[in-house]
Design a protein around this motif. Sequence first.
Motif, PDB file in Angstrom:
ATOM      1  N   UNK A  41       6.711  11.445 -10.324  1.00 49.49           N
ATOM      2  CA  UNK A  41       5.337  11.279  -9.841  1.00 49.49           C
ATOM      3  C   UNK A  41       5.295  10.217  -8.756  1.00 49.49           C
ATOM      4  N   UNK A  42       6.041   9.142  -8.972  1.00 46.37           N
ATOM      5  CA  UNK A  42       6.099   8.067  -7.986  1.00 46.37           C
ATOM      6  C   UNK A  42       6.698   8.568  -6.679  1.00 46.37           C
ATOM      7  N   UNK A  43       7.762   9.348  -6.775  1.00 41.89           N
ATOM      8  CA  UNK A  43       8.394   9.921  -5.579  1.00 41.89           C
ATOM      9  C   UNK A  43       7.421  10.822  -4.831  1.00 41.89           C
ATOM     10  N   UNK A  44       6.677  11.643  -5.551  1.00 41.43           N
ATOM     11  CA  UNK A  44       5.714  12.543  -4.918  1.00 41.43           C
ATOM     12  C   UNK A  44       4.633  11.755  -4.168  1.00 41.43           C
ATOM     13  N   UNK A  45       4.170  10.657  -4.761  1.00 39.56           N
ATOM     14  CA  UNK A  45       3.139   9.845  -4.119  1.00 39.56           C
ATOM     15  C   UNK A  45       3.703   9.073  -2.929  1.00 39.56           C
ATOM     16  N   UNK A  46       4.966   8.641  -3.030  1.00 41.62           N
ATOM     17  CA  UNK A  46       5.628   8.020  -1.889  1.00 41.62           C
ATOM     18  C   UNK A  46       5.639   8.972  -0.701  1.00 41.62           C
ATOM     19  N   UNK A  47       5.948  10.240  -0.992  1.00 40.96           N
ATOM     20  CA  UNK A  47       6.059  11.250   0.053  1.00 40.96           C
ATOM     21  C   UNK A  47       4.715  11.537   0.719  1.00 40.96           C
ATOM     22  N   UNK A  48       3.635  11.227   0.031  1.00 41.14           N
ATOM     23  CA  UNK A  48       2.313  11.398   0.621  1.00 41.14           C
ATOM     24  C   UNK A  48       1.925  10.197   1.480  1.00 41.14           C
ATOM     25  N   UNK A  49       2.790   9.193   1.532  1.00 40.82           N
ATOM     26  CA  UNK A  49       2.527   8.029   2.367  1.00 40.82           C
ATOM     27  C   UNK A  49       1.720   6.943   1.700  1.00 40.82           C
ATOM     28  N   UNK A  50       1.633   6.957   0.367  1.00 40.85           N
ATOM     29  CA  UNK A  50       0.848   5.955  -0.337  1.00 40.85           C
ATOM     30  C   UNK A  50       1.620   4.639  -0.454  1.00 40.85           C
ATOM     31  N   UNK A  51       0.878   3.535  -0.394  1.00 42.33           N
ATOM     32  CA  UNK A  51       1.467   2.210  -0.590  1.00 42.33           C
ATOM     33  C   UNK A  51       1.640   1.968  -2.085  1.00 42.33           C
ATOM     34  N   UNK A  52       2.316   0.868  -2.440  1.00 41.12           N
ATOM     35  CA  UNK A  52       2.491   0.548  -3.856  1.00 41.12           C
ATOM     36  C   UNK A  52       1.151   0.374  -4.552  1.00 41.12           C
ATOM     37  N   UNK A  53       0.204  -0.271  -3.879  1.00 42.98           N
ATOM     38  CA  UNK A  53      -1.115  -0.496  -4.474  1.00 42.98           C
ATOM     39  C   UNK A  53      -1.825   0.834  -4.718  1.00 42.98           C
ATOM     40  N   UNK A  54      -1.723   1.755  -3.779  1.00 41.63           N
ATOM     41  CA  UNK A  54      -2.361   3.062  -3.920  1.00 41.63           C
ATOM     42  C   UNK A  54      -1.703   3.886  -5.016  1.00 41.63           C
ATOM     43  N   UNK A  56      -0.187   2.616  -7.615  1.00 38.56           N
ATOM     44  CA  UNK A  56      -0.591   1.979  -8.871  1.00 38.56           C
ATOM     45  C   UNK A  56      -1.968   2.471  -9.305  1.00 38.56           C
ATOM     46  N   UNK A  57      -2.880   2.582  -8.351  1.00 38.33           N
ATOM     47  CA  UNK A  57      -4.230   3.070  -8.674  1.00 38.33           C
ATOM     48  C   UNK A  57      -4.194   4.521  -9.120  1.00 38.33           C
ATOM     49  N   UNK A  58      -3.358   5.319  -8.463  1.00 39.73           N
ATOM     50  CA  UNK A  58      -3.254   6.745  -8.786  1.00 39.73           C
ATOM     51  C   UNK A  58      -2.680   6.951 -10.187  1.00 39.73           C
ATOM     52  N   UNK A  59      -1.677   6.143 -10.535  1.00 39.98           N
ATOM     53  CA  UNK A  59      -0.999   6.300 -11.825  1.00 39.98           C
ATOM     54  C   UNK A  59      -1.601   5.427 -12.925  1.00 39.98           C
ATOM     55  N   UNK A  60      -2.563   4.571 -12.535  1.00 39.55           N
ATOM     56  CA  UNK A  60      -3.209   3.644 -13.459  1.00 39.55           C
ATOM     57  C   UNK A  60      -2.176   2.741 -14.136  1.00 39.55           C
ATOM     58  N   UNK A  61      -1.357   2.107 -13.293  1.00 37.77           N
ATOM     59  CA  UNK A  61      -0.364   1.145 -13.762  1.00 37.77           C
ATOM     60  C   UNK A  61      -0.405  -0.057 -12.821  1.00 37.77           C
ATOM     61  N   UNK A  62       0.374  -1.091 -13.129  1.00 36.03           N
ATOM     62  CA  UNK A  62       0.412  -2.268 -12.279  1.00 36.03           C
ATOM     63  C   UNK A  62       1.322  -2.038 -11.076  1.00 36.03           C
ATOM     64  N   UNK A  63       1.130  -2.846 -10.034  1.00 35.40           N
ATOM     65  CA  UNK A  63       2.006  -2.754  -8.861  1.00 35.40           C
ATOM     66  C   UNK A  63       3.443  -3.106  -9.243  1.00 35.40           C
ATOM     67  N   UNK A  64       3.597  -4.038 -10.179  1.00 34.35           N
ATOM     68  CA  UNK A  64       4.945  -4.399 -10.637  1.00 34.35           C
ATOM     69  C   UNK A  64       5.649  -3.186 -11.238  1.00 34.35           C
ATOM     70  N   UNK A  65       4.913  -2.403 -12.005  1.00 36.85           N
ATOM     71  CA  UNK A  65       5.488  -1.195 -12.603  1.00 36.85           C
ATOM     72  C   UNK A  65       5.879  -0.197 -11.525  1.00 36.85           C
TER      73      UNK A  65
END
Length: 223
Positions: free
Chosen positions: A164-177, A179-188
């Motif tokens: 899921x993280x890889x898919x969101x990376x590919x959409x150009x999302x930042x770590x903060x974005x 985190x919001x999408x997955x409802x987790x912390x930026x550290x995670x």
Amino acid sequence: MQPIRVVVADDQELVRAGFAMILDAQPDIEVVAEAADGAQAIEAVAEHAPDVLLLDIRMPVTDGIEAARQVCAAGPCKVIMLTTFDVDDYVYEALYAGASGFLLKDVRRDDLVHGVRMVAAGEALLAPSVTRRLIAEFTGRGAPSGGVRVPSARLGQLTVRERETLRLLARGLSNAEIAAELVVSEHTVKTHVSNVLSKLGLRDRVHAVVFAYEAGAVVPGQE
């Protein structure tokens, strides 16, 4: 703390000297060598083992793309390509060669310094807003001559959340974005990104994005 060691390679002496002067003036950056062509750049990296190579895409003797390919294949040195245009055809080849991003030659002083620090820290020098447009165009062109398609089976190494993280990376999302999408912390998210890079043997976020498209985790234009 050890300074970030940099080699500056550009066939235009004034450009090369200007970048070297700006970077060398920083307390945490040391320019260890300059190079006037691609062959000299390869030699300088082999001799000085810098953390970052600032490399003009268009270089005499050995062109910048080939120089980047050799440098990235030989060791951990990160490569930032210098280009005159923000959508330079060679940028796509540079990403396949292993470059961690690119800067325009008319880059602002602060952005140049920030870019070198980012890449040295393992980040990709492509803003999230640029990533989506660049990679969509990049993948739409197909792999350049000799390009290798990554087998999708490699995705099986990732956990569901890492995919899921890889898919969101590919959409150009930042770590903060992300985190919001997955409802987790930026550290995670940082942990997930680190795991993705480690498991897949990728250099940085740019190559994670390229991998995602080539492996079929996402397709250009997918949201």
